[in-house]
Design a protein around this motif. Structure first.
Motif, PDB file in Angstrom:
ATOM      1  N   VAL A  42       0.922  -1.327  -0.058  1.00 45.89           N
ATOM      2  CA  VAL A  42      -0.151  -0.208   0.164  1.00 45.89           C
ATOM      3  C   VAL A  42       0.779   1.294   0.005  1.00 45.89           C
ATOM      4  CG1 VAL A  42      -2.135  -0.905   0.842  1.00 45.89           C
ATOM      5  CG2 VAL A  42      -0.453  -0.467   2.506  1.00 45.89           C
ATOM      6  N   LEU A  43       1.474   1.300  -1.034  1.00 41.55           N
ATOM      7  CA  LEU A  43       2.495   2.559  -1.179  1.00 41.55           C
ATOM      8  C   LEU A  43       1.863   3.481  -2.382  1.00 41.55           C
ATOM      9  CD1 LEU A  43       5.222   4.376  -1.077  1.00 41.55           C
ATOM     10  CD2 LEU A  43       6.238   2.867  -2.824  1.00 41.55           C
ATOM     11  N   ARG A  44       1.655   4.433  -2.062  1.00 44.69           N
ATOM     12  CA  ARG A  44       1.225   5.531  -3.107  1.00 44.69           C
ATOM     13  C   ARG A  44       2.392   6.524  -3.522  1.00 44.69           C
ATOM     14  NH1 ARG A  44      -2.159  10.863  -2.051  1.00 44.69           N
ATOM     15  NH2 ARG A  44      -2.591  11.549  -3.980  1.00 44.69           N
ATOM     16  N   ILE A  45       2.618   6.968  -4.776  1.00 37.91           N
ATOM     17  CA  ILE A  45       3.342   7.718  -5.285  1.00 37.91           C
ATOM     18  C   ILE A  45       2.571   8.688  -6.152  1.00 37.91           C
ATOM     19  CG2 ILE A  45       5.515   8.248  -6.389  1.00 37.91           C
ATOM     20  CD1 ILE A  45       6.048   5.151  -6.394  1.00 37.91           C
ATOM     21  N   GLN A  46       2.757   9.989  -5.839  1.00 38.73           N
ATOM     22  CA  GLN A  46       2.312  11.291  -6.543  1.00 38.73           C
ATOM     23  C   GLN A  46       3.239  11.812  -7.513  1.00 38.73           C
ATOM     24  OE1 GLN A  46      -0.959  12.270  -6.017  1.00 38.73           O
ATOM     25  NE2 GLN A  46      -0.774  13.342  -7.817  1.00 38.73           N
ATOM     26  N   PHE A  47       3.199  11.632  -8.772  1.00 39.57           N
ATOM     27  CA  PHE A  47       3.978  11.964  -9.744  1.00 39.57           C
ATOM     28  C   PHE A  47       3.597  13.422 -10.280  1.00 39.57           C
ATOM     29  CE2 PHE A  47       4.598   7.237 -10.402  1.00 39.57           C
ATOM     30  CZ  PHE A  47       5.925   7.154  -9.700  1.00 39.57           C
ATOM     31  N   VAL A  54       9.047  11.582 -15.635  1.00 43.65           N
ATOM     32  CA  VAL A  54       8.896  12.107 -14.256  1.00 43.65           C
ATOM     33  C   VAL A  54       9.643  13.205 -13.875  1.00 43.65           C
ATOM     34  CG1 VAL A  54       8.900  11.345 -11.748  1.00 43.65           C
ATOM     35  CG2 VAL A  54       8.587   9.609 -13.504  1.00 43.65           C
ATOM     36  N   THR A  55       9.032  14.673 -13.436  1.00 39.24           N
ATOM     37  CA  THR A  55       9.891  15.597 -12.948  1.00 39.24           C
ATOM     38  C   THR A  55       9.824  15.760 -11.715  1.00 39.24           C
ATOM     39  OG1 THR A  55       7.685  16.895 -13.506  1.00 39.24           O
ATOM     40  CG2 THR A  55       9.426  16.650 -15.151  1.00 39.24           C
ATOM     41  N   LYS A  56       8.683  15.048 -11.103  1.00 36.40           N
ATOM     42  CA  LYS A  56       8.634  15.042  -9.579  1.00 36.40           C
ATOM     43  C   LYS A  56       7.997  13.651  -8.906  1.00 36.40           C
ATOM     44  CE  LYS A  56       8.500  19.932  -8.581  1.00 36.40           C
ATOM     45  NZ  LYS A  56       7.639  21.186  -8.046  1.00 36.40           N
ATOM     46  N   ALA A  57       8.494  13.171  -7.740  1.00 39.92           N
ATOM     47  CA  ALA A  57       7.861  12.038  -7.301  1.00 39.92           C
ATOM     48  C   ALA A  57       7.801  12.149  -5.660  1.00 39.92           C
ATOM     49  CB  ALA A  57       9.080  10.662  -7.589  1.00 39.92           C
ATOM     50  N   ASP A  58       6.826  12.004  -5.277  1.00 39.40           N
ATOM     51  CA  ASP A  58       6.508  12.131  -3.775  1.00 39.40           C
ATOM     52  C   ASP A  58       5.683  10.807  -3.326  1.00 39.40           C
ATOM     53  OD1 ASP A  58       5.913  13.111  -1.351  1.00 39.40           O
ATOM     54  OD2 ASP A  58       4.412  14.324  -1.956  1.00 39.40           O
ATOM     55  N   VAL A 389      13.198  10.776 -10.854  1.00 42.14           N
ATOM     56  CA  VAL A 389      13.344  12.028 -11.389  1.00 42.14           C
ATOM     57  C   VAL A 389      14.111  11.952 -12.644  1.00 42.14           C
ATOM     58  CG1 VAL A 389      13.852  14.614 -11.631  1.00 42.14           C
ATOM     59  CG2 VAL A 389      12.399  13.704  -9.747  1.00 42.14           C
ATOM     60  N   GLY A 390      13.364  12.034 -13.961  1.00 43.82           N
ATOM     61  CA  GLY A 390      14.246  11.937 -15.206  1.00 43.82           C
ATOM     62  C   GLY A 390      13.989  10.737 -15.892  1.00 43.82           C
ATOM     63  N   ASN A 391      13.314   9.806 -15.097  1.00 42.72           N
ATOM     64  CA  ASN A 391      13.041   8.623 -15.849  1.00 42.72           C
ATOM     65  C   ASN A 391      11.831   8.448 -16.348  1.00 42.72           C
ATOM     66  OD1 ASN A 391      15.410   6.539 -15.158  1.00 42.72           O
ATOM     67  ND2 ASN A 391      15.031   7.387 -13.153  1.00 42.72           N
ATOM     68  N   MET A 392      11.199   7.631 -17.456  1.00 43.29           N
ATOM     69  CA  MET A 392       9.845   7.355 -17.675  1.00 43.29           C
ATOM     70  C   MET A 392       9.271   6.609 -16.634  1.00 43.29           C
ATOM     71  SD  MET A 392      10.571   8.315 -21.053  1.00 43.29           S
ATOM     72  CE  MET A 392       9.128   7.368 -22.076  1.00 43.29           C
ATOM     73  N   VAL A 393       7.712   6.781 -16.813  1.00 43.41           N
ATOM     74  CA  VAL A 393       6.844   6.045 -15.767  1.00 43.41           C
ATOM     75  C   VAL A 393       7.305   4.470 -15.789  1.00 43.41           C
ATOM     76  CG1 VAL A 393       4.393   5.597 -15.232  1.00 43.41           C
ATOM     77  CG2 VAL A 393       5.213   7.829 -16.089  1.00 43.41           C
ATOM     78  N   SER A 394       7.512   4.051 -17.029  1.00 40.86           N
ATOM     79  CA  SER A 394       7.464   2.691 -17.024  1.00 40.86           C
ATOM     80  C   SER A 394       8.993   2.328 -16.428  1.00 40.86           C
ATOM     81  CB  SER A 394       7.650   1.936 -18.518  1.00 40.86           C
ATOM     82  OG  SER A 394       8.691   2.926 -19.141  1.00 40.86           O
ATOM     83  N   ASP A 395      10.021   2.978 -16.166  1.00 41.33           N
ATOM     84  CA  ASP A 395      10.965   2.638 -15.473  1.00 41.33           C
ATOM     85  C   ASP A 395      10.945   2.930 -14.113  1.00 41.33           C
ATOM     86  OD1 ASP A 395      12.695   2.454 -17.879  1.00 41.33           O
ATOM     87  OD2 ASP A 395      13.106   4.641 -17.781  1.00 41.33           O
ATOM     88  N   VAL A 396       9.914   3.371 -13.582  1.00 38.43           N
ATOM     89  CA  VAL A 396       9.669   3.658 -12.049  1.00 38.43           C
ATOM     90  C   VAL A 396       9.316   2.080 -11.558  1.00 38.43           C
ATOM     91  CG1 VAL A 396       7.939   4.585 -10.380  1.00 38.43           C
ATOM     92  CG2 VAL A 396       8.806   5.933 -12.289  1.00 38.43           C
ATOM     93  N   VAL A 397       8.801   1.274 -12.345  1.00 40.01           N
ATOM     94  CA  VAL A 397       7.991   0.104 -11.983  1.00 40.01           C
ATOM     95  C   VAL A 397       9.588  -0.810 -11.769  1.00 40.01           C
ATOM     96  CG1 VAL A 397       6.878  -2.056 -12.808  1.00 40.01           C
ATOM     97  CG2 VAL A 397       6.051   0.344 -13.212  1.00 40.01           C
ATOM     98  N   SER A 398      10.323  -0.645 -12.854  1.00 34.26           N
ATOM     99  CA  SER A 398      11.860  -1.277 -12.467  1.00 34.26           C
ATOM    100  C   SER A 398      12.378  -0.857 -11.115  1.00 34.26           C
ATOM    101  CB  SER A 398      12.691  -1.279 -13.700  1.00 34.26           C
ATOM    102  OG  SER A 398      12.141  -1.655 -15.002  1.00 34.26           O
ATOM    103  N   ILE A 399      12.600   0.258 -11.120  1.00 35.82           N
ATOM    104  CA  ILE A 399      13.183   0.803  -9.780  1.00 35.82           C
ATOM    105  C   ILE A 399      12.308   0.535  -8.488  1.00 35.82           C
ATOM    106  CG2 ILE A 399      13.432   3.007  -8.624  1.00 35.82           C
ATOM    107  CD1 ILE A 399      13.937   4.578 -11.106  1.00 35.82           C
TER     108      ILE A 399
END
Length: 412
Positions: A42-47, A54-58, A389-399
């Motif tokens: 149950v993690l939420r990330i506000q992009f 991605v320019t900001k991630a919270d 920040v600086g990655n694509m949304v699809s890369d966020v899944v890998s991260i």
């Protein structure tokens, strides 16, 4: 000759076209989670997004908050053991061990060698189990479904051994202050050894599905790079720290429970990207098997609990049923808790996700006055805003998958 393509971002294209301000592209807000398969809990990330970048991630935590630390201050030391199962619920045996050692150091108590060996074996089995779960889920994140099936088959074999030892598969509550809830069953260490022998070639096969997989490499190499300096300054621990080239491992640096007796290597990465973190976890499983086999080979005889800790360790069941003195002792420990001296202690152990620490303040008696838990997943997630920040949304899944966090100990 290959054509050199150039794709300036939307803001740059608008500036080059001398568009009026009202026609400049707008950034978009996107909420990912808290119920999303790739957020691993149950993690939420506000992009904030510019196109798909991605320019900001919270990261927003707190959906699972249970107040474990305050709960601990309202129950006896032994009653809190089941709550430690639910921190990193993928490695409860390792959590139990870290908590028990913290309380034992508060009491100035040493447990016998057999108890230490059992704790090491179960903690390393928990590490393998947790890494298999993380690896399988990571495979699904990046599109490798077969890896998940292989990992879960091996994890199931471990769970059968856990059930045989503790009576439970998931939340085991096996360790006690001053010992264990019971000794190992007849022939159990032999079956653990057999598991290790058959697991190694299967692990090579599992890792072979990913290590040279073109899709997996494209999605992980050079993605989510954490520099050595950042890994240290953000307080990362475990494979997320070692993947960035920092060879810190408490089992080597500050050995506990007899870890200094065993030979093993601490795998470290070179670039600090998602791929390096994957390689570290794969090698760590091999090293855990190496430790388990050594512990099984020289498995000590003797007691599995501290016999001299009469006001701390509740006597075994057979003694409670046959001795009035032991029955009274058991009654006092169960109702009032293990009797601890006044003082404070901090102990941290090298768990699968990183360093799990317990800070305990005692005013004496059977209940801690204050309890603070240092959980690795919470600290490891702190780097997420910088990493995305600086990655694509699809890369966020890998991260996210490469960080291998669990929200049970993040929202403790």
């Amino acid at each position: 000759m290959a054509t050199d393509f150039s794709f300036p971002d939307a803001a740059a294209k608008a500036a080059q076209a001398n568009l009026p301000k009202e026609f400049e592209p707008e950034k978009m807000s996107l909420s990912m989670g808290p119920s999303h398969p790739s957020t691993h809990g149950v993690l939420r990330i506000q992009f904030e997004l510019d196109g798909e970048t991605v320019t900001k991630a919270d990261p927003v935590v707190g959906y699972l908050h249970r107040g474990d630390e305050k709960i601990a201050e309202n129950m006896t030391y032994n009653q809190f053991v089941p709550y430690t199962d639910r921190l990193d619920y993928l490695a409860p045996l390792a959590n139990n061990m870290a908590y028990a050692i913290a309380v034992e150091r508060l009491a100035g108590l040493e447990v016998p060698a057999r108890c230490q060996a059992i704790r090491v074996i179960t903690a390393e089995m928990a590490r393998v189990s947790a890494h298999l779960m993380g690896l399988g889920a990571y495979g699904i994140d990046v599109g490798a479904w077969s890896v998940f099936m292989y990992c879960f088959e091996e994890r199931e074999k471990l769970y059968r051994l856990f059930e045989e030892l503790t009576g439970a598969r998931f939340t085991t509550s096996y360790t006690r202050i001053g010992g264990l809830s019971r000794d190992v069953p007849e022939g159990w260490t032999g079956r653990v050894d057999q598991f290790c022998d058959q697991f190694m070639p299967i692990l090579d096969e599992i890792l072979g599905l990913l290590t040279r997989n073109k899709i997996f490499i494209d999605r992980t190499v050079g993605v989510g790079v954490i520099s050595r300096a950042d890994a240290i300054s953000y307080g990362l621990t475990g494979p997320n720290l070692r993947g960035s080239g920092v060879g810190t491992d408490l089992r080597k640096d500050r050995p506990y429970s007899g870890y200094e007796q065993y030979e093993f290597e601490v795998p470290v990465g070179a670039k600090g990207d998602c791929y390096d973190r994957y390689l570290c976890r794969g090698e760590e499983m091999k090293q855990s098997i190496r430790i388990i086999k050594q512990a099984v080979a020289k498995f000590p005889s003797g007691d599995w609990y501290a016999k001299d800790a009469r006001r701390i360790f509740a006597p075994p069941k057979d003694k409670v049923l046959t001795s009035m003195e032991e029955l009274i002792n058991n009654f006092m420990i169960v109702t009032e808790g293990p009797q601890m001296p006044a003082g404070e202690v901090y102990f941290e152990a090298e768990n699968p996700k990183g360093v799990l620490g317990f800070y305990i303040v005692s005013k004496g008696g059977g209940v801690p006055w204050r309890m603070k838990i240092r959980s690795p997943s919470f600290c490891n997630l702190s780097i997420l805003p910088k990493l995305c920040v600086g990655n694509m949304v699809s890369d966020v899944v890998s991260i996210l998958g490469s960080l291998d966090f669990v929200m049970g100990e993040c929202d403790r």
